[in-house]
Write a protein that holds these residues in place. Structure first.
Motif, PDB file in Angstrom:
ATOM      1  N   LYS A 131       1.056  -1.244   0.005  1.00 56.54           N
ATOM      2  CA  LYS A 131       0.044   0.235  -0.293  1.00 56.54           C
ATOM      3  C   LYS A 131       0.790   0.681  -0.435  1.00 56.54           C
ATOM      4  O   LYS A 131       1.939   1.251   0.549  1.00 56.54           O
ATOM      5  CB  LYS A 131      -0.724  -0.462   1.470  1.00 56.54           C
ATOM      6  CG  LYS A 131      -1.622  -1.145   1.405  1.00 56.54           C
ATOM      7  CD  LYS A 131      -2.885  -0.925   2.406  1.00 56.54           C
ATOM      8  CE  LYS A 131      -4.591  -1.137   1.819  1.00 56.54           C
ATOM      9  NZ  LYS A 131      -5.377  -1.607   2.708  1.00 56.54           N
ATOM     10  N   ILE A 132       0.164   2.112  -0.657  1.00 57.57           N
ATOM     11  CA  ILE A 132       1.143   3.541  -0.546  1.00 57.57           C
ATOM     12  C   ILE A 132       0.817   4.544   0.413  1.00 57.57           C
ATOM     13  O   ILE A 132      -0.317   4.230   1.337  1.00 57.57           O
ATOM     14  CB  ILE A 132       0.899   4.622  -2.377  1.00 57.57           C
ATOM     15  CG1 ILE A 132       0.667   3.679  -3.289  1.00 57.57           C
ATOM     16  CG2 ILE A 132       1.324   5.982  -1.633  1.00 57.57           C
ATOM     17  CD1 ILE A 132       0.397   4.133  -4.323  1.00 57.57           C
ATOM     18  N   VAL A 133       1.711   4.551   1.554  1.00 54.65           N
ATOM     19  CA  VAL A 133       1.576   4.879   2.761  1.00 54.65           C
ATOM     20  C   VAL A 133       1.795   6.960   2.479  1.00 54.65           C
ATOM     21  O   VAL A 133       1.508   7.636   3.648  1.00 54.65           O
ATOM     22  CB  VAL A 133       2.272   4.414   3.733  1.00 54.65           C
ATOM     23  CG1 VAL A 133       1.988   3.029   4.114  1.00 54.65           C
ATOM     24  CG2 VAL A 133       4.141   4.450   3.140  1.00 54.65           C
ATOM     25  N   SER A 134       2.478   7.131   1.435  1.00 53.66           N
ATOM     26  CA  SER A 134       3.137   8.112   1.817  1.00 53.66           C
ATOM     27  C   SER A 134       3.404   9.347   0.476  1.00 53.66           C
ATOM     28  O   SER A 134       3.231   8.570  -0.759  1.00 53.66           O
ATOM     29  CB  SER A 134       4.096   8.754   2.277  1.00 53.66           C
ATOM     30  OG  SER A 134       5.682   8.296   2.502  1.00 53.66           O
ATOM     31  N   SER A 135       3.827  10.304   0.436  1.00 50.28           N
ATOM     32  CA  SER A 135       3.835  11.285  -1.063  1.00 50.28           C
ATOM     33  C   SER A 135       5.239  10.428  -1.102  1.00 50.28           C
ATOM     34  O   SER A 135       6.540  10.422  -0.049  1.00 50.28           O
ATOM     35  CB  SER A 135       4.238  12.124  -0.748  1.00 50.28           C
ATOM     36  OG  SER A 135       2.603  13.126  -1.042  1.00 50.28           O
ATOM     37  N   PHE A 136       5.809  10.568  -2.160  1.00 50.70           N
ATOM     38  CA  PHE A 136       7.053   9.496  -3.139  1.00 50.70           C
ATOM     39  C   PHE A 136       8.593  11.115  -3.257  1.00 50.70           C
ATOM     40  O   PHE A 136       7.635  11.726  -3.415  1.00 50.70           O
ATOM     41  CB  PHE A 136       7.149   8.768  -4.417  1.00 50.70           C
ATOM     42  CG  PHE A 136       6.340   7.927  -4.208  1.00 50.70           C
ATOM     43  CD1 PHE A 136       6.750   6.297  -3.877  1.00 50.70           C
ATOM     44  CD2 PHE A 136       4.568   7.645  -4.771  1.00 50.70           C
ATOM     45  CE1 PHE A 136       5.356   5.120  -3.446  1.00 50.70           C
ATOM     46  CE2 PHE A 136       4.332   6.475  -5.653  1.00 50.70           C
ATOM     47  CZ  PHE A 136       3.992   5.648  -4.088  1.00 50.70           C
ATOM     48  N   SER A 137       8.793  10.192  -3.199  1.00 51.48           N
ATOM     49  CA  SER A 137      10.433  11.857  -3.001  1.00 51.48           C
ATOM     50  C   SER A 137      11.339  11.437  -4.419  1.00 51.48           C
ATOM     51  O   SER A 137      11.674  12.470  -4.771  1.00 51.48           O
ATOM     52  CB  SER A 137      11.387  10.831  -2.379  1.00 51.48           C
ATOM     53  OG  SER A 137      11.972  10.112  -2.536  1.00 51.48           O
ATOM     54  N   GLN A 138      10.974  10.666  -5.312  1.00 49.31           N
ATOM     55  CA  GLN A 138      10.741  10.945  -6.961  1.00 49.31           C
ATOM     56  C   GLN A 138       9.921  10.091  -7.624  1.00 49.31           C
ATOM     57  O   GLN A 138       9.379   8.888  -6.757  1.00 49.31           O
ATOM     58  CB  GLN A 138      12.951   9.818  -7.263  1.00 49.31           C
ATOM     59  CG  GLN A 138      12.459   8.891  -6.799  1.00 49.31           C
ATOM     60  CD  GLN A 138      13.650   7.582  -7.382  1.00 49.31           C
ATOM     61  OE1 GLN A 138      15.068   8.536  -6.271  1.00 49.31           O
ATOM     62  NE2 GLN A 138      13.495   7.380  -8.102  1.00 49.31           N
ATOM     63  N   LEU A 139       9.810  10.686  -8.304  1.00 47.51           N
ATOM     64  CA  LEU A 139       8.924   9.500  -9.637  1.00 47.51           C
ATOM     65  C   LEU A 139       9.651   9.461 -10.971  1.00 47.51           C
ATOM     66  O   LEU A 139      10.063  10.573 -11.685  1.00 47.51           O
ATOM     67  CB  LEU A 139       7.940  10.669 -10.118  1.00 47.51           C
ATOM     68  CG  LEU A 139       6.562  11.335  -8.865  1.00 47.51           C
ATOM     69  CD1 LEU A 139       5.715  11.687  -9.251  1.00 47.51           C
ATOM     70  CD2 LEU A 139       6.570  10.065  -8.323  1.00 47.51           C
TER      71      LEU A 139
END
Length: 239
Positions: A131-139
């Motif tokens: 599951k995604i728990v937070s925003s990503f530092s990079q995309l």
């Protein structure tokens, strides 16, 4: 009309809901194709594909991050809540084309996500899924194995998760009533679900503000919204 539907629901032991974008739109989640749809200058058919992902993974991820923020800011509406409430009285399953998790947040316990979930991610190479728990530092985000992660959704041209699809067929094939809510069922293979229900002799009910290609094959078709209609129907069962 409501009395006829209420009687069918009261008699039923097992009720299956097939839901689509219409019920989520009532929670303020924009649809792909509507005039107020997200990222109107982009063609979803060119973003929601594996080819588009490999061509420009950052763009596709930005689009899905925008959608995820909209979804997480939304709340289940009375339509979602009514379906969950019905579990107190009947065996209820939800076969949804939506990827937003609103049915689960409303309290439904048997939800089959035909097109995956925007809340989870998976690796493009290894078996990692979470599951995604937070925003990503990079995309795009990268897996521990070094390969790209992708949204755990079914893109155009991809097969449905076979375990979920098999379970959906089993649910459709064994229900007494199927209620199709907020979807035209234009996408294959989800449009086969009413066929399986009909083969079992199920009563077919449609709740949609617009007429759909499925309307003529329904036993009862209501031109109204899920949020206004489903709570009233469920309340008649609990009386």
């Amino acid at each position: 009309m409501f009395e006829k539907i209420s009687n069918q629901l009261k008699k039923a032991e097992k009720i299956v809901f097939v839901t689509g974008a219409g019920i989520s739109q009532e929670s303020g989640i924009p649809t792909f194709r509507g005039k107020d749809g997200l990222w109107r200058k982009y063609d979803p058919m060119k973003l929601a594909t594996i080819d588009a992902f490999y061509e420009d993974p950052k763009l596709v991820w930005e689009w899905y991050e925008e959608r995820r923020k909209n979804i997480l800011a939304a709340n289940p509406n009375p339509g979602h809540t009514a379906i969950a409430e019905l579990e107190k009285y009947k065996q209820v399953s939800v076969l949804t084309q939506n990827i937003d998790g609103l049915h689960q947040r409303a309290g439904s316990t048997r939800v089959y996500e035909l097109h995956g979930s925007i809340i989870t991610i998976k690796c493009t190479v290894c078996d990692f899924k979470d599951k995604i728990v937070s925003s990503f530092s990079q995309l795009p985000p990268l897996c521990k194995c070094g390969n790209m992660l992708r949204p755990d959704v079914v893109w155009f041209g991809e097969s449905l998760p076979q375990d979920v699809w098999k379970s959906a067929i089993e649910q459709a094939s064994s229900c007494d009533v199927m209620v199709v809510v907020g979807t035209s069922l234009a996408v294959s293979p989800a449009n086969l679900l009413p066929v399986y229900a009909k083969q079992n002799g199920a009563t077919m009910i449609e709740v949609n503000i617009e007429q759909t290609p499925m309307s003529s094959s329904m036993d009862i078709s209501l031109r109204s919204s899920a949020a206004s209609t489903l709570p009233v129907l469920v309340s008649t069962i609990s009386e």
